[in-house]
Write a protein that holds these residues in place. Structure first.
Motif, PDB file in Angstrom:
ATOM      1  N   ALA A  48      -0.576 -16.623  21.344  1.00 18.66           N
ATOM      2  CA  ALA A  48       0.638 -15.587  21.464  1.00 18.66           C
ATOM      3  C   ALA A  48       1.123 -15.242  19.966  1.00 18.66           C
ATOM      4  N   HIS A  49       1.266 -16.402  19.421  1.00 23.37           N
ATOM      5  CA  HIS A  49       1.797 -16.634  18.103  1.00 23.37           C
ATOM      6  C   HIS A  49       1.100 -15.701  16.889  1.00 23.37           C
ATOM      7  N   GLU A  50      -0.395 -16.091  17.215  1.00 22.76           N
ATOM      8  CA  GLU A  50      -1.188 -15.748  16.221  1.00 22.76           C
ATOM      9  C   GLU A  50      -1.394 -14.104  16.616  1.00 22.76           C
ATOM     10  N   SER A  51      -1.467 -13.743  17.969  1.00 25.77           N
ATOM     11  CA  SER A  51      -1.319 -12.295  18.335  1.00 25.77           C
ATOM     12  C   SER A  51      -0.497 -11.397  17.475  1.00 25.77           C
ATOM     13  N   ALA A  52       0.915 -12.079  17.733  1.00 26.50           N
ATOM     14  CA  ALA A  52       2.057 -11.233  17.090  1.00 26.50           C
ATOM     15  C   ALA A  52       1.657 -10.931  15.615  1.00 26.50           C
ATOM     16  N   ALA A  53       1.289 -12.030  14.794  1.00 26.88           N
ATOM     17  CA  ALA A  53       1.067 -11.665  13.319  1.00 26.88           C
ATOM     18  C   ALA A  53      -0.063 -10.957  13.343  1.00 26.88           C
ATOM     19  N   GLU A  54      -1.012 -10.981  13.980  1.00 27.63           N
ATOM     20  CA  GLU A  54      -2.253  -9.906  14.150  1.00 27.63           C
ATOM     21  C   GLU A  54      -1.629  -8.486  14.347  1.00 27.63           C
ATOM     22  N   ILE A  55      -0.893  -8.130  15.261  1.00 28.93           N
ATOM     23  CA  ILE A  55      -0.409  -6.800  15.319  1.00 28.93           C
ATOM     24  C   ILE A  55       0.189  -6.347  14.358  1.00 28.93           C
ATOM     25  N   VAL A  56       1.352  -7.074  13.472  1.00 33.49           N
ATOM     26  CA  VAL A  56       1.872  -6.584  12.299  1.00 33.49           C
ATOM     27  C   VAL A  56       0.674  -6.272  11.362  1.00 33.49           C
ATOM     28  N   ARG A  57      -0.283  -7.352  11.202  1.00 33.55           N
ATOM     29  CA  ARG A  57      -1.262  -7.354  10.173  1.00 33.55           C
ATOM     30  C   ARG A  57      -2.208  -5.786  10.390  1.00 33.55           C
ATOM     31  N   ARG A  58      -2.561  -5.678  11.433  1.00 31.06           N
ATOM     32  CA  ARG A  58      -3.293  -4.393  11.960  1.00 31.06           C
ATOM     33  C   ARG A  58      -2.375  -3.032  11.281  1.00 31.06           C
ATOM     34  N   GLN A  59      -1.152  -3.126  11.676  1.00 32.77           N
ATOM     35  CA  GLN A  59      -0.338  -1.801  11.449  1.00 32.77           C
ATOM     36  C   GLN A  59      -0.468  -1.556  10.051  1.00 32.77           C
ATOM     37  N   ILE A  60      -0.324  -2.838   9.070  1.00 30.26           N
ATOM     38  CA  ILE A  60      -0.019  -2.421   7.769  1.00 30.26           C
ATOM     39  C   ILE A  60      -1.181  -2.340   6.661  1.00 30.26           C
ATOM     40  N   THR A  61      -2.490  -2.837   7.393  1.00 29.49           N
ATOM     41  CA  THR A  61      -3.566  -2.864   6.460  1.00 29.49           C
ATOM     42  C   THR A  61      -4.087  -1.408   6.145  1.00 29.49           C
ATOM     43  N   PRO A  62      -3.873  -0.313   6.630  1.00 33.48           N
ATOM     44  CA  PRO A  62      -4.352   0.913   6.176  1.00 33.48           C
ATOM     45  C   PRO A  62      -3.527   1.169   4.772  1.00 33.48           C
ATOM     46  N   ARG A  63      -2.203   0.754   4.715  1.00 31.05           N
ATOM     47  CA  ARG A  63      -1.303   0.872   3.609  1.00 31.05           C
ATOM     48  C   ARG A  63      -1.666  -0.098   2.604  1.00 31.05           C
ATOM     49  N   LEU A  64      -2.155  -1.581   2.879  1.00 31.24           N
ATOM     50  CA  LEU A  64      -2.731  -2.315   1.887  1.00 31.24           C
ATOM     51  C   LEU A  64      -3.860  -1.896   1.424  1.00 31.24           C
ATOM     52  N   GLU A  65      -4.505  -1.399   1.766  1.00 33.49           N
ATOM     53  CA  GLU A  65      -5.988  -1.051   1.306  1.00 33.49           C
ATOM     54  C   GLU A  65      -5.535   0.172   0.150  1.00 33.49           C
ATOM     55  N   GLN A  66      -4.676   1.130   0.585  1.00 36.47           N
ATOM     56  CA  GLN A  66      -4.164   2.218  -0.380  1.00 36.47           C
ATOM     57  C   GLN A  66      -3.487   1.546  -1.742  1.00 36.47           C
ATOM     58  N   SER A  71      -3.384  -9.400   2.477  1.00 35.55           N
ATOM     59  CA  SER A  71      -2.500 -10.016   3.451  1.00 35.55           C
ATOM     60  C   SER A  71      -3.217 -11.476   3.725  1.00 35.55           C
ATOM     61  N   GLY A  72      -2.547 -12.485   4.110  1.00 36.10           N
ATOM     62  CA  GLY A  72      -2.986 -13.744   4.495  1.00 36.10           C
ATOM     63  C   GLY A  72      -2.001 -14.762   4.702  1.00 36.10           C
ATOM     64  N   SER A  73      -2.395 -15.761   4.857  1.00 36.07           N
ATOM     65  CA  SER A  73      -1.451 -16.968   5.282  1.00 36.07           C
ATOM     66  C   SER A  73      -1.481 -18.078   4.147  1.00 36.07           C
ATOM     67  N   GLY A  74      -1.640 -17.733   2.887  1.00 28.72           N
ATOM     68  CA  GLY A  74      -1.938 -18.770   2.152  1.00 28.72           C
ATOM     69  C   GLY A  74      -0.590 -19.535   1.603  1.00 28.72           C
TER      70      GLY A  74
END
Length: 189
Positions: A48-66, A71-74
């Motif tokens: 559930a924790h990982e899922s929440a982080a992934e929900i945020v990641r998916r929403q910002i990914t198109p903007r990251l590419e532009q 994004s990562g967890s380094g």
């Protein structure tokens, strides 16, 4: 007596307690350990924790590419303190990520996201909020699963953050300012 120049993330020479602690954490405790106020803390995230982080990641990914961001967890080093963090999600310039073998510093990020768990909620709410601000992370998004809310912190200062947006109950959009310029849908968090 001379000492080797300080390179963030290189703890092969342990001439002081901070370096010794970070070296021990990296070489004996494993790759998924944080140091929080001097305490080595193993990282383990339920789905559930990982899922929440992934929900945020998916929403910002198109903007990251532009914007040529990744994004990562380094690893994030907080030099001069007994802290070494592994955020649930951090956004950094792609060029910087490609060139960095070790840890980055919080001020090299554009956004840090932490998702709280019962075992770490107060750390994310208090300690990391203060430390990320002190170390210059421009935006810190706290996804507080226990309180079912999101809070965005901005305007870092040497005491923490000067600005706070939230807490916003899950289901309320959370605006991520420039360079992102988008509203996060928090319904599924």
């Amino acid at each position: 007596m001379s000492t080797a120049p300080r390179v963030p993330g290189d703890y092969s020479i342990v001439s002081d307690p901070e370096r010794a602690l970070k070296y021990a954490s990296r070489h004996t405790a494993g790759d998924r350990t944080e140091i929080i106020e001097g305490v080595i803390t193993p990282m383990s995230s339920p789905w559930a924790h990982e899922s929440a982080a992934e929900i945020v990641r998916r929403q910002i990914t198109p903007r990251l590419e532009q914007l040529d961001l990744v994004s990562g967890s380094g690893d994030l080093d907080l030099p001069g303190s007994e802290n070494w963090y592994i955020p649930d999600l951090a956004v950094v310039p792609a060029e910087l990520a490609e060139k960095t073998e070790g840890a980055l510093l919080p001020d090299q990020t554009l956004l840090i996201v932490e998702v709280s768990s019962p075992s770490n909620a107060e750390t994310d709410r208090v300690v990391k909020r203060r430390r990320y601000g002190q170390y210059g992370a421009p935006l810190y998004l706290l996804v507080d699963r226990q309180n079912r809310s999101c809070t965005l912190y901005s305007e870092p200062t040497r005491l923490g953050y000067a600005a706070e947006s939230g807490p916003h109950p899950f289901g309320t959009p959370v605006h991520l300012p420039a360079p992102f310029g988008l509203d996060l849908d928090t319904t599924r968090l």
